[in-house]
Design a protein around this motif. Structure first.
Motif, PDB file in Angstrom:
ATOM      1  N   TYR A  39     -23.047  55.045  55.617  1.00 53.87           N
ATOM      2  CA  TYR A  39     -23.048  53.759  56.318  1.00 53.87           C
ATOM      3  C   TYR A  39     -21.820  53.602  57.211  1.00 53.87           C
ATOM      4  N   GLU A  40     -21.470  54.649  57.904  1.00 56.20           N
ATOM      5  CA  GLU A  40     -20.401  54.654  58.886  1.00 56.20           C
ATOM      6  C   GLU A  40     -19.100  54.095  58.272  1.00 56.20           C
ATOM      7  N   THR A  41     -18.248  53.499  59.095  1.00 59.03           N
ATOM      8  CA  THR A  41     -16.929  53.082  58.622  1.00 59.03           C
ATOM      9  C   THR A  41     -17.019  52.032  57.521  1.00 59.03           C
ATOM     10  N   ARG A  42     -17.966  51.092  57.658  1.00 58.63           N
ATOM     11  CA  ARG A  42     -18.121  50.047  56.634  1.00 58.63           C
ATOM     12  C   ARG A  42     -18.433  50.684  55.286  1.00 58.63           C
ATOM     13  N   GLY A  43     -19.312  51.666  55.275  1.00 57.03           N
ATOM     14  CA  GLY A  43     -19.618  52.368  54.036  1.00 57.03           C
ATOM     15  C   GLY A  43     -18.427  53.134  53.501  1.00 57.03           C
ATOM     16  N   GLY A  44     -17.630  53.728  54.409  1.00 54.15           N
ATOM     17  CA  GLY A  44     -16.451  54.449  53.970  1.00 54.15           C
ATOM     18  C   GLY A  44     -15.431  53.549  53.293  1.00 54.15           C
ATOM     19  N   VAL A  45     -15.231  52.359  53.853  1.00 54.81           N
ATOM     20  CA  VAL A  45     -14.238  51.437  53.299  1.00 54.81           C
ATOM     21  C   VAL A  45     -14.639  50.964  51.902  1.00 54.81           C
ATOM     22  N   VAL A  46     -15.876  50.507  51.737  1.00 47.44           N
ATOM     23  CA  VAL A  46     -16.290  50.016  50.417  1.00 47.44           C
ATOM     24  C   VAL A  46     -16.367  51.168  49.421  1.00 47.44           C
ATOM     25  N   GLY A  47     -16.751  52.367  49.898  1.00 42.55           N
ATOM     26  CA  GLY A  47     -16.787  53.525  49.009  1.00 42.55           C
ATOM     27  C   GLY A  47     -15.407  53.889  48.503  1.00 42.55           C
ATOM     28  N   ALA A  48     -14.407  53.847  49.398  1.00 44.67           N
ATOM     29  CA  ALA A  48     -13.035  54.166  48.999  1.00 44.67           C
ATOM     30  C   ALA A  48     -12.510  53.165  47.976  1.00 44.67           C
ATOM     31  N   MET A  49     -12.815  51.891  48.177  1.00 42.48           N
ATOM     32  CA  MET A  49     -12.349  50.882  47.233  1.00 42.48           C
ATOM     33  C   MET A  49     -13.025  51.041  45.870  1.00 42.48           C
ATOM     34  N   SER A  50     -14.305  51.332  45.876  1.00 43.79           N
ATOM     35  CA  SER A  50     -15.057  51.373  44.620  1.00 43.79           C
ATOM     36  C   SER A  50     -14.592  52.486  43.697  1.00 43.79           C
ATOM     37  N   VAL A  51     -14.071  53.579  44.264  1.00 43.33           N
ATOM     38  CA  VAL A  51     -13.686  54.709  43.413  1.00 43.33           C
ATOM     39  C   VAL A  51     -12.384  54.436  42.672  1.00 43.33           C
ATOM     40  N   MET A  52     -11.636  53.409  43.075  1.00 42.76           N
ATOM     41  CA  MET A  52     -10.373  53.115  42.388  1.00 42.76           C
ATOM     42  C   MET A  52     -10.585  52.808  40.909  1.00 42.76           C
ATOM     43  N   GLY A  53     -11.705  52.181  40.578  1.00 42.15           N
ATOM     44  CA  GLY A  53     -11.963  51.860  39.177  1.00 42.15           C
ATOM     45  C   GLY A  53     -12.070  53.097  38.318  1.00 42.15           C
ATOM     46  N   VAL A  54     -12.852  54.075  38.764  1.00 41.59           N
ATOM     47  CA  VAL A  54     -13.033  55.288  37.962  1.00 41.59           C
ATOM     48  C   VAL A  54     -11.770  56.138  37.985  1.00 41.59           C
TER      49      VAL A  54
END
Length: 653
Positions: free
Chosen positions: A85-100
């Motif tokens: 999902y382009e840059t928007r997908g990259g940003v939310v994906g990067a944030m979501s991995v912080m939990g794991v």
């Protein structure tokens, strides 16, 4: 009357399974490969500056831990999200991995004495998954936000969703991944403790030739290897697939004992494979004589055995699998063991390959060109290195002509040819012609033939001497860049430089798209509904007879007309041209999007063409739909005149 599809044979099911695994492997590779530079940087910093490194430096070494535990997983998650999902997908994906990441590295979760794990697997899951979820959520309220509130909704929706996914990854995904990593680590330790690790070559070497290596290497070996390297400073897992020795030995066997084209091309292939790290150049040599896989298996097993015997490995992945990259990631003091492992593998592969070739009763080494074609068919794209090696056999030299072929030679091929022509000419090769044709009209005098993946075999039968390239996304296929590189490589060998001329921009083609043929809200529809609606607009405009609409559905049944980038261009079959009264187009926008064979489509442009009158407007469409700003203008168009202005049909007042 209804018809049912013929059941898939076991052979078809095996091919389908292989293709699915290849696609998964390609996606995993597309997450890892753009970040290899950062991984190599971490490996070099580790090799030089940790306490037992080549030149220890306590301050510089402080980067090692944060890079492997935080930066690299976040980069991979961002890349995976951006792919979806382009840059928007990259940003939310990067944030979501912080939990794991935190749940697998912080002492709060690990307890006293617990050791963390670099969360590459979590990144490869959370990045694409969160981006996909964000894309689905955005679609729910697309076009329903009041003007002026778009930025507010977009920012808060992304922030809330990314935060929730980070928490979910911390408490749901992390415990599962900790257990999976524990199992995989135990499995590797079992293989090492029982001296079974060399037997992995029995699976890895055939998988490489079938292009399943990305799924194995980037999906399993690289994440496990990085975790082991973080704990022990090195990992042999980085060399299970990337060892250049087995391929070198095979190619040297062909160099000494081969015949014909295989013998002549093997030395060049060996240089490319061993020093360039492009292992795929030796795959055709195996495919034309499948028993030669025994040579690479024997070499691979020998290499792994010697590497484990000397207890050596690499600090980070060797990408590409070149001897240069291997030595660059070798810890100090391990060069002797790594060298023995690589060249021992090459020697055994050479000896087994030589034995197989010497005892072979056939009069030649097989069809290298045909094997290269089979390799490209399995890979789903042309192989630049292999095309260069077999260029003499296919009457190569410089590339003069490229043809983009489809069933009817109207919409799909015209659109693809426009995009590809711009890329080729922008690279400076303005003397290379890029045209579109129907497959039935192909002649065997083109250098490169580009087709949709479902049509490649038909095109190959028409033009067996050409290099064939398969694409899926007509608007933004990565294969186009590979075609440009193939042109660059072939023309460089022929001693021709790019021409220094500019390609004129496509003009508008006034009169082909009337205001009455533009619909700004198609409502809710299926793919078939959309085809019928667009076709009926052509009928109403007097451009086609009623039977042409049925031909549009027939055409869709053979090959999808979804171009990518939210665009579909349905059109009739080649035989239906008799029903075309004049060249025309229709345009229907579906604000909520429709499912078009698994792809999202918002813009349906139907095509009816007598000759080449529509090509300029097709070129304009290609230009528009590869430009996000122009697509946004279409998305916000309030009248047919707004659409015509974007497409270049009228000038703004």
């Amino acid at each position: 009357m209804t018809t049912t599809a013929a059941p898939e044979t076991p052979a078809r099911q095996r091919v389908s399974a292989r293709v699915h695994v290849q696609r998964v492997g390609t996606f995993l590779s597309n997450m890892i490969m753009p970040n290899i530079g950062a991984i190599i940087a971490w490996g070099l910093i580790t090799a030089f500056f940790i306490p037992d490194g080549w030149i220890p430096n306590e301050k510089i070494a402080t980067m090692v831990g944060p890079t492997i535990y935080y930066l690299l997983p976040i980069l991979i998650a961002y890349t995976g999200g951006k792919l979806v999902y382009e840059t928007r997908g990259g940003v939310v994906g990067a944030m979501s991995v912080m939990g794991v990441i935190m749940a697998t590295s912080d002492p709060i979760f690990l307890g006293d004495g617990g050791t963390g794990s670099p969360m590459f697997l979590g990144a490869m899951i959370m990045g694409p998954l969160t981006a996909w979820g964000m894309k689905r959520l955005d679609a729910l309220w697309s076009h329903r936000i009041k003007p002026g509130f778009e930025m507010l909704v977009n920012n808060f929706s992304a922030g809330i969703f990314a935060g929730l996914m980070a928490i979910a990854s911390m408490f749901l995904l992390a415990p599962v991944l900790r257990k999976v990593i524990e199992w995989l680590g135990d499995a590797v330790n079992f293989l090492v403790d029982h001296d079974l690790l060399p037997f992995t070559s029995v699976f890895i070497e055939p998988a490489k030739v079938l292009f399943l290596n990305n799924a194995i290497n980037h999906g399993v070996l690289t994440p496990l290897g990085i975790q082991e390297a973080a704990d022990k400073g090195q990992s042999v897992l980085f060399l299970l697939e990337a060892n250049p020795g087995p391929g070198l030995g095979l190619l040297m066997a062909y160099t000494v004992f081969g015949r014909g084209i295989a013998k002549a091309s093997a030395p060049g292939a060996a240089v490319i494979q061993f020093f360039g790290g492009i292992h795929e150049v030796y795959f055709p040599y195996v495919l034309m004589k499948p028993k030669m896989i025994l040579a690479t298996i024997a070499g691979g097993m020998t290499g792994v055995f010697l590497l484990t015997l000397f207890d050596v490995g690499l600090r980070a992945p060797a990408a590409p699998g070149s001897i240069i990259a291997v030595y660059a990631q070798t810890p100090g003091g391990d060069f002797a063991g790594i060298t023995v492992g690589v060249f021992g593998a090459a020697l055994v592969s050479f000896l087994v390959g030589a034995l197989l070739l010497k005892t072979d009763k056939s009069t030649d080494d097989g069809d290298l060109v045909g094997a290269t074609g089979a390799m490209e068919s399995m890979k789903g794209k042309s192989s630049v290195a292999s095309a260069i090696l077999t260029s003499n056999a296919v009457g190569a030299g410089r590339v003069r002509s490229i043809v983009f072929a489809c069933d009817a030679g109207m919409g799909s091929s015209a659109m693809g040819a426009s995009v590809l022509r711009k890329k080729v000419h922008d690279a400076g090769f303005t003397d290379v012609t890029v045209v579109n044709q129907a497959i039935s009209n192909l002649r065997d005098d083109h250098d490169i033939v580009v087709t949709h993946e479902d049509l490649t075999e038909r095109a190959r039968q028409q033009t067996p001497s050409a290099v064939h390239v398969s694409v899926e996304n007509f608007m933004a296929s990565p294969r186009y860049d590979e075609v440009v590189e193939l042109v660059r490589a072939r023309n460089a060998i022929a001693g021709t430089a790019p021409a220094a001329a500019d390609e004129p921009e496509p003009d508008s083609a006034g009169g082909l798209l009337a205001e009455e043929s533009i619909v700004l809200d198609g409502g809710t529809a299926t793919r078939d509904d959309a085809i019928t609606r667009a076709g009926e607009l052509l009928v109403a405009a007097g451009a086609v007879d009623a039977a042409y609409v049925a031909a549009m559905h027939e055409r869709e049944g053979s090959v999808s007309t979804a171009m990518g980038n939210l665009l579909a261009i349905p059109h009739g079959t080649n035989e239906a041209k008799a029903g075309v009264q004049r060249t025309a187009l229709s345009f229907v926008r579906y604000p909520d999007g429709i499912d078009w064979n698994g792809r999202e489509v918002k813009y349906v442009v139907a095509v009816a063409a007598l000759g080449n009158e529509h090509l300029k407007l097709m070129a304009r469409l290609a230009q528009v739909f590869t430009d996000p700003d122009q697509v946004r203008r279409l998305d916000t168009a309030n009248s047919p005149l707004d659409v015509l202005e974007v497409l270049g049909e009228v000038q703004p007042v």
